[in-house]
Scaffold this motif. Structure first.
Motif, PDB file in Angstrom:
ATOM      1  N   ARG A  93       1.128  -1.244   0.007  1.00  0.00           N
ATOM      2  CA  ARG A  93       0.058  -0.028   0.387  1.00  0.00           C
ATOM      3  C   ARG A  93       1.078   1.315   0.620  1.00  0.00           C
ATOM      4  NH1 ARG A  93      -2.848  -2.563   4.004  1.00  0.00           N
ATOM      5  NH2 ARG A  93      -1.692  -1.692   5.578  1.00  0.00           N
ATOM      6  N   ASN A  94       2.304   1.460   1.169  1.00  0.00           N
ATOM      7  CA  ASN A  94       2.923   2.412   0.818  1.00  0.00           C
ATOM      8  C   ASN A  94       3.438   2.902  -0.343  1.00  0.00           C
ATOM      9  OD1 ASN A  94       2.828   2.829   3.671  1.00  0.00           O
ATOM     10  ND2 ASN A  94       4.220   2.232   4.012  1.00  0.00           N
ATOM     11  N   CYS A  95       4.221   1.623  -1.242  1.00  0.00           N
ATOM     12  CA  CYS A  95       4.122   1.884  -2.864  1.00  0.00           C
ATOM     13  C   CYS A  95       3.211   2.054  -3.616  1.00  0.00           C
ATOM     14  CB  CYS A  95       4.556   0.415  -3.024  1.00  0.00           C
ATOM     15  SG  CYS A  95       5.708  -0.114  -4.543  1.00  0.00           S
ATOM     16  N   LEU A  96       2.247   2.360  -3.298  1.00  0.00           N
ATOM     17  CA  LEU A  96       1.291   1.953  -4.603  1.00  0.00           C
ATOM     18  C   LEU A  96       0.822   3.833  -4.221  1.00  0.00           C
ATOM     19  CD1 LEU A  96      -0.714   1.422  -6.339  1.00  0.00           C
ATOM     20  CD2 LEU A  96      -2.683   0.890  -4.554  1.00  0.00           C
ATOM     21  N   ALA A  97       0.913   3.879  -2.404  1.00  0.00           N
ATOM     22  CA  ALA A  97       0.766   5.057  -2.308  1.00  0.00           C
ATOM     23  C   ALA A  97       1.989   6.329  -3.122  1.00  0.00           C
ATOM     24  CB  ALA A  97       0.166   5.661  -1.390  1.00  0.00           C
ATOM     25  N   PHE A  98       2.928   6.141  -2.757  1.00  0.00           N
ATOM     26  CA  PHE A  98       4.435   6.686  -3.738  1.00  0.00           C
ATOM     27  C   PHE A  98       4.013   6.782  -4.266  1.00  0.00           C
ATOM     28  CE2 PHE A  98       8.103   6.997  -5.244  1.00  0.00           C
ATOM     29  CZ  PHE A  98       9.031   7.541  -4.459  1.00  0.00           C
ATOM     30  N   LEU A  99       4.001   5.501  -5.675  1.00  0.00           N
ATOM     31  CA  LEU A  99       3.517   5.673  -7.182  1.00  0.00           C
ATOM     32  C   LEU A  99       2.830   6.662  -7.616  1.00  0.00           C
ATOM     33  CD1 LEU A  99       3.681   2.391  -8.128  1.00  0.00           C
ATOM     34  CD2 LEU A  99       5.706   4.340  -8.598  1.00  0.00           C
ATOM     35  N   GLU A 100       2.105   6.941  -6.253  1.00  0.00           N
ATOM     36  CA  GLU A 100       0.477   8.368  -6.404  1.00  0.00           C
ATOM     37  C   GLU A 100       0.983   9.485  -6.868  1.00  0.00           C
ATOM     38  OE1 GLU A 100      -3.110   5.761  -4.499  1.00  0.00           O
ATOM     39  OE2 GLU A 100      -3.419   4.959  -5.866  1.00  0.00           O
ATOM     40  N   ASN A 101       1.366   9.290  -5.334  1.00  0.00           N
ATOM     41  CA  ASN A 101       1.722  10.563  -5.158  1.00  0.00           C
ATOM     42  C   ASN A 101       3.038  10.924  -6.323  1.00  0.00           C
ATOM     43  OD1 ASN A 101       0.313  10.691  -3.012  1.00  0.00           O
ATOM     44  ND2 ASN A 101       1.593   9.971  -1.557  1.00  0.00           N
ATOM     45  N   ASN A 102       3.843  10.432  -7.430  1.00  0.00           N
ATOM     46  CA  ASN A 102       4.891  11.212  -7.848  1.00  0.00           C
ATOM     47  C   ASN A 102       4.070  10.789  -8.767  1.00  0.00           C
ATOM     48  OD1 ASN A 102       7.706  11.409  -6.959  1.00  0.00           O
ATOM     49  ND2 ASN A 102       6.484   9.562  -5.421  1.00  0.00           N
ATOM     50  N   LYS A 103       2.875  10.787  -9.434  1.00  0.00           N
ATOM     51  CA  LYS A 103       2.326  11.018 -10.399  1.00  0.00           C
ATOM     52  C   LYS A 103       2.583   9.788 -11.612  1.00  0.00           C
ATOM     53  CE  LYS A 103       0.284  14.707  -9.409  1.00  0.00           C
ATOM     54  NZ  LYS A 103      -0.557  14.624  -8.024  1.00  0.00           N
ATOM     55  N   ALA A 104       3.241   8.814 -11.009  1.00  0.00           N
ATOM     56  CA  ALA A 104       3.130   7.814 -11.953  1.00  0.00           C
ATOM     57  C   ALA A 104       2.281   7.746 -12.478  1.00  0.00           C
ATOM     58  CB  ALA A 104       4.648   7.034 -11.169  1.00  0.00           C
ATOM     59  N   THR A 105       2.281   7.161 -14.389  1.00  0.00           N
ATOM     60  CA  THR A 105       1.388   6.113 -14.874  1.00  0.00           C
ATOM     61  C   THR A 105       2.088   4.747 -14.607  1.00  0.00           C
ATOM     62  OG1 THR A 105       1.750   8.330 -16.435  1.00  0.00           O
ATOM     63  CG2 THR A 105       0.225   5.920 -17.038  1.00  0.00           C
ATOM     64  N   PHE A 106       0.909   3.248 -14.261  1.00  0.00           N
ATOM     65  CA  PHE A 106       1.247   2.431 -13.855  1.00  0.00           C
ATOM     66  C   PHE A 106      -0.217   1.561 -13.654  1.00  0.00           C
ATOM     67  CE2 PHE A 106       0.195   4.702 -10.025  1.00  0.00           C
ATOM     68  CZ  PHE A 106      -0.731   3.293  -9.787  1.00  0.00           C
TER      69      PHE A 106
END
Length: 113
Positions: free
Chosen positions: A14-27
């Motif tokens: 969940r932390n990794c997912l939040a990190f990706l979302e906060n960094n506006k990564a497309t995934f």
């Protein structure tokens, strides 16, 4: 595009997912518990991680301890165990092109991106 192999019940995932979302990564998210990887997909992920299959196993999980702990297993047998019991897989895994990382450490994940 990035892909995250995600277990929503795991805090690190969940932390990794939040990190990706906060960094506006497309995934793309793949809940590998509900949609397990095939043996071939798992072999590809292990190759991208550049690790031995046993390094992907959460060896403190009850299933591993009860069924596999003291057995000598080939790489293919470990992969088979991971496909039968996806909960045994370290998580989360972030895949980018021909490389992948176990995204537990957000600093390493940031460098990977």
């Amino acid at each position: 595009m990035l892909q995250i192999l995600h277990n929503p019940r795991c805090g690190k995932s969940r932390n990794c997912l939040a990190f990706l979302e906060n960094n506006k990564a497309t995934f793309e998210i793949r809940n590998y518990i509900q949609n397990p990887l095939s043996e071939e997909e798992l072999k590809t992920v292990i190759q991208k991680l550049a690790i031995k299959p046993i390094a992907l196993v959460r060896q403190k999980e009850a299933i591993w301890i009860d069924q596999f702990k003291d057995k000598t297993m080939s790489d293919n047998e470990v992969i088979r165990a991971l496909t039968l019991h996806p909960i045994l897989m370290e998580r989360p895994i972030v895949i980018k092109d021909n490389k992948a990382i176990i995204g537990r450490d957000l600093e390493k994940l940031e460098k990977f991106l």
